[in-house]
Design a protein around this motif. Sequence first.
Motif, PDB file in Angstrom:
ATOM      1  N   ILE C   4     -39.937  17.129  -6.501  1.00  0.00           N
ATOM      2  CA  ILE C   4     -40.518  18.462  -6.346  1.00  0.00           C
ATOM      3  C   ILE C   4     -42.004  18.305  -6.032  1.00  0.00           C
ATOM      4  O   ILE C   4     -42.711  17.573  -6.736  1.00  0.00           O
ATOM      5  CB  ILE C   4     -40.344  19.300  -7.626  1.00  0.00           C
ATOM      6  CG1 ILE C   4     -38.865  19.438  -7.982  1.00  0.00           C
ATOM      7  CG2 ILE C   4     -41.001  20.666  -7.483  1.00  0.00           C
ATOM      8  CD1 ILE C   4     -38.613  20.030  -9.362  1.00  0.00           C
ATOM      9  N   VAL C   5     -42.454  18.947  -4.973  1.00  0.00           N
ATOM     10  CA  VAL C   5     -43.876  18.964  -4.631  1.00  0.00           C
ATOM     11  C   VAL C   5     -44.321  20.424  -4.616  1.00  0.00           C
ATOM     12  O   VAL C   5     -43.793  21.221  -3.837  1.00  0.00           O
ATOM     13  CB  VAL C   5     -44.151  18.311  -3.266  1.00  0.00           C
ATOM     14  CG1 VAL C   5     -45.640  18.356  -2.940  1.00  0.00           C
ATOM     15  CG2 VAL C   5     -43.641  16.875  -3.220  1.00  0.00           C
ATOM     16  N   THR C   6     -45.254  20.788  -5.486  1.00  0.00           N
ATOM     17  CA  THR C   6     -45.757  22.160  -5.479  1.00  0.00           C
ATOM     18  C   THR C   6     -47.071  22.236  -4.716  1.00  0.00           C
ATOM     19  O   THR C   6     -47.788  21.242  -4.580  1.00  0.00           O
ATOM     20  CB  THR C   6     -46.001  22.705  -6.900  1.00  0.00           C
ATOM     21  OG1 THR C   6     -47.239  22.200  -7.409  1.00  0.00           O
ATOM     22  CG2 THR C   6     -44.864  22.346  -7.843  1.00  0.00           C
ATOM     23  N   LEU C   7     -47.383  23.450  -4.244  1.00  0.00           N
ATOM     24  CA  LEU C   7     -48.637  23.693  -3.527  1.00  0.00           C
ATOM     25  C   LEU C   7     -49.352  24.889  -4.135  1.00  0.00           C
ATOM     26  O   LEU C   7     -48.731  25.932  -4.381  1.00  0.00           O
ATOM     27  CB  LEU C   7     -48.374  23.958  -2.044  1.00  0.00           C
ATOM     28  CG  LEU C   7     -47.753  22.793  -1.267  1.00  0.00           C
ATOM     29  CD1 LEU C   7     -46.248  23.001  -1.122  1.00  0.00           C
ATOM     30  CD2 LEU C   7     -48.396  22.630   0.083  1.00  0.00           C
ATOM     31  N   THR C   8     -50.629  24.727  -4.380  1.00  0.00           N
ATOM     32  CA  THR C   8     -51.488  25.783  -4.931  1.00  0.00           C
ATOM     33  C   THR C   8     -52.777  25.776  -4.124  1.00  0.00           C
ATOM     34  O   THR C   8     -53.460  24.754  -4.086  1.00  0.00           O
ATOM     35  CB  THR C   8     -51.813  25.495  -6.410  1.00  0.00           C
ATOM     36  OG1 THR C   8     -50.601  25.370  -7.138  1.00  0.00           O
ATOM     37  CG2 THR C   8     -52.672  26.600  -7.015  1.00  0.00           C
ATOM     38  N   THR C  38     -49.057  29.344  -5.896  1.00  0.00           N
ATOM     39  CA  THR C  38     -49.687  30.521  -5.306  1.00  0.00           C
ATOM     40  C   THR C  38     -50.615  30.050  -4.204  1.00  0.00           C
ATOM     41  O   THR C  38     -51.146  28.935  -4.264  1.00  0.00           O
ATOM     42  CB  THR C  38     -50.487  31.360  -6.326  1.00  0.00           C
ATOM     43  OG1 THR C  38     -51.050  32.500  -5.639  1.00  0.00           O
ATOM     44  CG2 THR C  38     -51.626  30.575  -6.963  1.00  0.00           C
ATOM     45  N   HIS C  39     -50.789  30.890  -3.186  1.00  0.00           N
ATOM     46  CA  HIS C  39     -51.795  30.626  -2.163  1.00  0.00           C
ATOM     47  C   HIS C  39     -52.833  31.740  -2.138  1.00  0.00           C
ATOM     48  O   HIS C  39     -53.662  31.791  -1.242  1.00  0.00           O
ATOM     49  CB  HIS C  39     -51.124  30.443  -0.805  1.00  0.00           C
ATOM     50  CG  HIS C  39     -50.192  29.273  -0.804  1.00  0.00           C
ATOM     51  ND1 HIS C  39     -50.640  27.983  -0.900  1.00  0.00           N
ATOM     52  CD2 HIS C  39     -48.840  29.194  -0.814  1.00  0.00           C
ATOM     53  CE1 HIS C  39     -49.609  27.158  -0.936  1.00  0.00           C
ATOM     54  NE2 HIS C  39     -48.514  27.867  -0.884  1.00  0.00           N
ATOM     55  N   ASP C  40     -52.773  32.594  -3.131  1.00  0.00           N
ATOM     56  CA  ASP C  40     -53.681  33.736  -3.187  1.00  0.00           C
ATOM     57  C   ASP C  40     -54.741  33.592  -4.257  1.00  0.00           C
ATOM     58  O   ASP C  40     -55.250  34.593  -4.783  1.00  0.00           O
ATOM     59  CB  ASP C  40     -52.873  35.016  -3.400  1.00  0.00           C
ATOM     60  CG  ASP C  40     -52.120  35.416  -2.146  1.00  0.00           C
ATOM     61  OD1 ASP C  40     -52.593  35.068  -1.052  1.00  0.00           O
ATOM     62  OD2 ASP C  40     -51.082  36.072  -2.259  1.00  0.00           O
ATOM     63  N   VAL C  41     -55.092  32.365  -4.603  1.00  0.00           N
ATOM     64  CA  VAL C  41     -56.282  32.161  -5.421  1.00  0.00           C
ATOM     65  C   VAL C  41     -57.461  32.767  -4.646  1.00  0.00           C
ATOM     66  O   VAL C  41     -57.520  32.643  -3.418  1.00  0.00           O
ATOM     67  CB  VAL C  41     -56.513  30.648  -5.658  1.00  0.00           C
ATOM     68  CG1 VAL C  41     -57.839  30.394  -6.364  1.00  0.00           C
ATOM     69  CG2 VAL C  41     -55.343  30.050  -6.436  1.00  0.00           C
ATOM     70  N   ALA C  42     -58.342  33.452  -5.343  1.00  0.00           N
ATOM     71  CA  ALA C  42     -59.503  34.022  -4.639  1.00  0.00           C
ATOM     72  C   ALA C  42     -60.258  32.889  -3.946  1.00  0.00           C
ATOM     73  O   ALA C  42     -60.424  31.805  -4.524  1.00  0.00           O
ATOM     74  CB  ALA C  42     -60.417  34.747  -5.631  1.00  0.00           C
ATOM     75  N   PRO C  43     -60.696  33.090  -2.695  1.00  0.00           N
ATOM     76  CA  PRO C  43     -61.314  31.991  -1.949  1.00  0.00           C
ATOM     77  C   PRO C  43     -62.411  31.289  -2.755  1.00  0.00           C
ATOM     78  O   PRO C  43     -63.311  31.942  -3.284  1.00  0.00           O
ATOM     79  CB  PRO C  43     -61.877  32.695  -0.702  1.00  0.00           C
ATOM     80  CG  PRO C  43     -60.945  33.840  -0.491  1.00  0.00           C
ATOM     81  CD  PRO C  43     -60.561  34.301  -1.870  1.00  0.00           C
ATOM     82  N   HIS C  66     -48.024  17.880  -7.912  1.00  0.00           N
ATOM     83  CA  HIS C  66     -48.716  19.143  -7.672  1.00  0.00           C
ATOM     84  C   HIS C  66     -49.913  18.911  -6.760  1.00  0.00           C
ATOM     85  O   HIS C  66     -50.869  18.249  -7.145  1.00  0.00           O
ATOM     86  CB  HIS C  66     -49.197  19.737  -8.993  1.00  0.00           C
ATOM     87  CG  HIS C  66     -48.102  19.990  -9.998  1.00  0.00           C
ATOM     88  ND1 HIS C  66     -47.256  21.074  -9.918  1.00  0.00           N
ATOM     89  CD2 HIS C  66     -47.691  19.284 -11.091  1.00  0.00           C
ATOM     90  CE1 HIS C  66     -46.391  21.030 -10.927  1.00  0.00           C
ATOM     91  NE2 HIS C  66     -46.635  19.960 -11.651  1.00  0.00           N
ATOM     92  N   VAL C  67     -49.852  19.447  -5.549  1.00  0.00           N
ATOM     93  CA  VAL C  67     -51.003  19.408  -4.645  1.00  0.00           C
ATOM     94  C   VAL C  67     -51.753  20.717  -4.805  1.00  0.00           C
ATOM     95  O   VAL C  67     -51.137  21.787  -4.737  1.00  0.00           O
ATOM     96  CB  VAL C  67     -50.575  19.293  -3.170  1.00  0.00           C
ATOM     97  CG1 VAL C  67     -51.781  18.962  -2.300  1.00  0.00           C
ATOM     98  CG2 VAL C  67     -49.487  18.268  -2.997  1.00  0.00           C
ATOM     99  N   ALA C  68     -53.046  20.649  -5.010  1.00  0.00           N
ATOM    100  CA  ALA C  68     -53.827  21.872  -5.179  1.00  0.00           C
ATOM    101  C   ALA C  68     -55.112  21.750  -4.380  1.00  0.00           C
ATOM    102  O   ALA C  68     -55.777  20.710  -4.407  1.00  0.00           O
ATOM    103  CB  ALA C  68     -54.137  22.125  -6.652  1.00  0.00           C
ATOM    104  N   VAL C  69     -55.440  22.825  -3.657  1.00  0.00           N
ATOM    105  CA  VAL C  69     -56.604  22.800  -2.779  1.00  0.00           C
ATOM    106  C   VAL C  69     -57.372  24.109  -2.905  1.00  0.00           C
ATOM    107  O   VAL C  69     -56.993  25.119  -2.312  1.00  0.00           O
ATOM    108  CB  VAL C  69     -56.196  22.573  -1.306  1.00  0.00           C
ATOM    109  CG1 VAL C  69     -57.440  22.239  -0.479  1.00  0.00           C
ATOM    110  CG2 VAL C  69     -55.159  21.460  -1.175  1.00  0.00           C
ATOM    111  N   VAL C  70     -58.399  24.085  -3.716  1.00  0.00           N
ATOM    112  CA  VAL C  70     -59.420  25.144  -3.746  1.00  0.00           C
ATOM    113  C   VAL C  70     -60.688  24.319  -3.640  1.00  0.00           C
ATOM    114  O   VAL C  70     -61.074  23.660  -4.594  1.00  0.00           O
ATOM    115  CB  VAL C  70     -59.374  25.963  -5.040  1.00  0.00           C
ATOM    116  CG1 VAL C  70     -60.449  27.046  -5.021  1.00  0.00           C
ATOM    117  CG2 VAL C  70     -57.991  26.570  -5.248  1.00  0.00           C
TER     118      VAL C  70
END
Lengths: 268, 268, 268
Positions: C4-8, C38-43, C66-70
């Motif tokens: 499982i690979v999640t994206l945030t 979620t992809h709707d983290v506030a920019p 878990h891949v996360a990009v903010v």
Amino acid sequence: LPAIVTLTTDFGLRDPYVAQMKAVILGIARDVHLVDITHDVAPHDIAEGALALEAAVPYFPPGTIHVAVVDPGVGTARRGLAVTWRGSVFVGPDNGLFTPFLGQRPGEGAVFELAAAEFRCFPVSRTFHGRDLFAPAAAHVARGVDAGRLGPTVDDPVRLAWPEAQEMEGLVSGTVLHIDRFGNLITSIRAATVEAMRTDLVVEVGDRILRLVGTYGDLVGGEAGALIGSGGRLEIAVRDGRADAGLGAARGTPVRVSPSSPRFRTSL
Amino acid sequence: LPAIVTLTTDFGLRDPYVAQMKAVILGIARDVHLVDITHDVAPHDIAEGALALEAAVPYFPPGTIHVAVVDPGVGTARRGLAVTWRGSVFVGPDNGLFTPFLGQRPGEGAVFELAAAEFRCFPVSRTFHGRDLFAPAAAHVARGVDAGRLGPTVDDPVRLAWPEAQEMEGLVSGTVLHIDRFGNLITSIRAATVEAMRTDLVVEVGDRILRLVGTYGDLVGGEAGALIGSGGRLEIAVRDGRADAGLGAARGTPVRVSPSSPRFRTSL
Amino acid sequence: LPAIVTLTTDFGLRDPYVAQMKAVILGIARDVHLVDITHDVAPHDIAEGALALEAAVPYFPPGTIHVAVVDPGVGTARRGLAVTWRGSVFVGPDNGLFTPFLGQRPGEGAVFELAAAEFRCFPVSRTFHGRDLFAPAAAHVARGVDAGRLGPTVDDPVRLAWPEAQEMEGLVSGTVLHIDRFGNLITSIRAATVEAMRTDLVVEVGDRILRLVGTYGDLVGGEAGALIGSGGRLEIAVRDGRADAGLGAARGTPVRVSPSSPRFRTSL
């Protein structure tokens, strides 16, 4: 073949609630296809959720499992249900969300209460049955558990008063059920009803009389018209525009279909 | 390996239209990866859909199947197409949506009309070819059906006038094509064009002259600047702000790249 | 079993950035489940991204990636990281996004810098490490590459000042961390803290004193109340309404829990 598990909620996609449900499902049943029907049901709007299911479900293959959560009564005494329908299974709250799939005749489907503890996640929170009760039940069904093992039969599932068009003296009266992204008005009048009228027809919305066409492209730019939409319901559209704004229509606006012959026009 | 099938539409995610397409695909080809490129193309904006495809498609592995539906002409005489491009296949309406992938030279790709009845869902509605025509065709391709079996070759697919930057006397003129979620302006000026200029450059938007930097972090807070974006195009950004609001720019706003040497400044 | 690979991310779903990341992942590791958190983290709101991860991650099975990009600092000197936590792996920027998962004690987890060139896509753009650095690293981990092979150990990952409630003289003080789609206020006060108080409690928000209930349905229509939410935090809700609007609360609004005994009321 991997089972298909669909999700329909009013959770939106900004918060991590849908992801929590998917996490629970994949923790129990990894070999599944997860498909979102919609998560943008208006908060707590059970009828809108039921309409989304009614529109999407018939296109899925038999054996699909549909989890749906529009659940203002979460944590109260309302039951959780599994509903069988034409080889598919629905899992969610007993609040009318599955009204379109509750059989009218004996043997058409079965309804079970989600009572068996072995198919839940513990502890079951009092505010998120989608994650702790419905997602695990659906995942176990995806792994082959028979819906009947989830709990006892329910004879009196909650049903919504489902909006159906009325026929009277050659006229059909209905309402706008839903407005889609394009501003099209989806009505309670079904294709079969319109086709059974077997004459030239016009459609009235407010004080406007619209012609019935075959597709959007049969309208000229800016023209409003009615057509049989892809969901098997009468729809009102404006070419290159929005019917909701153009006709001042909203959910609940009356819509009427009548023969185009002038003697019916006096009924306006 | 499961085939990858992507979906790009202007349907949004609130209505169940995308789910209907996925249901049809999974009913025909279960062993696939479904990936959404975007469903938030502005309604009926074919150019915006083509740009989204242009940006995303090159990152997918060869063999990917891309279904795209931005289709104001649905139900009219416009054709349905399958387009082959570098080992991938596109399926959708013949309205210019696949312009970036229509080969300029013989042998660069092939275009077929979706004419074969065996790869459709019946009845084909006149308002939703995405579900009844394009989704099943894509699913059959995912199962190994050769695109050439879908119908006869098309020699004259519809092409959009594709916005390309113009070079003249050492200046490059283009326009803003798209504004992304962060307010960045994506332009019609490609990285290769900028790199070929081989001198220090400035970028003009409206009455502002901006410097060209390597990344957002090279700007100071609130500063506007230009950079080569991740999609291989010149972009305009404001650090910790929005370039669209800060520069009063919109889609179509002219953008110019010129040497930073002062003698070019008189051309403003 | 497929990994499982999640994206945030804070990319939204309108632009094709998320699809580009998924394309890269599937090009390297085809046998995976991709799940959007979620992809709707506030920019650029790193704390909001960290909260989304904190809420969702515990429900995923061990082994999830878990891949996360903010990532407001993309392209600058900020490092890329892989973080191990209870059998799962996080991949993303070194800017505090993984604060909830950075172990407090030796041996609780490991942190590695994404330095190894063999697990990147070339060229690495200076504006989109999510696609060129984090997605490929995550995909290689999904294929079985040990996180320790991605680069050298990092001893000083960036940590956010994580908002935790304060206990003092029998009172617990916290703040509103997040407002969800339903208008519920998610606070920095954890369930365990509330349960440890072992007495009847009230909750104060602004000048309002609310009772603590078990679920939304224990409130009457329009009533505001506090409850232990599904994420293990104290939440404030209004039945059939929105707590943010009804209480004039926003992120950062103070919230206090105290015994309901009257002698504490004087502290208001």
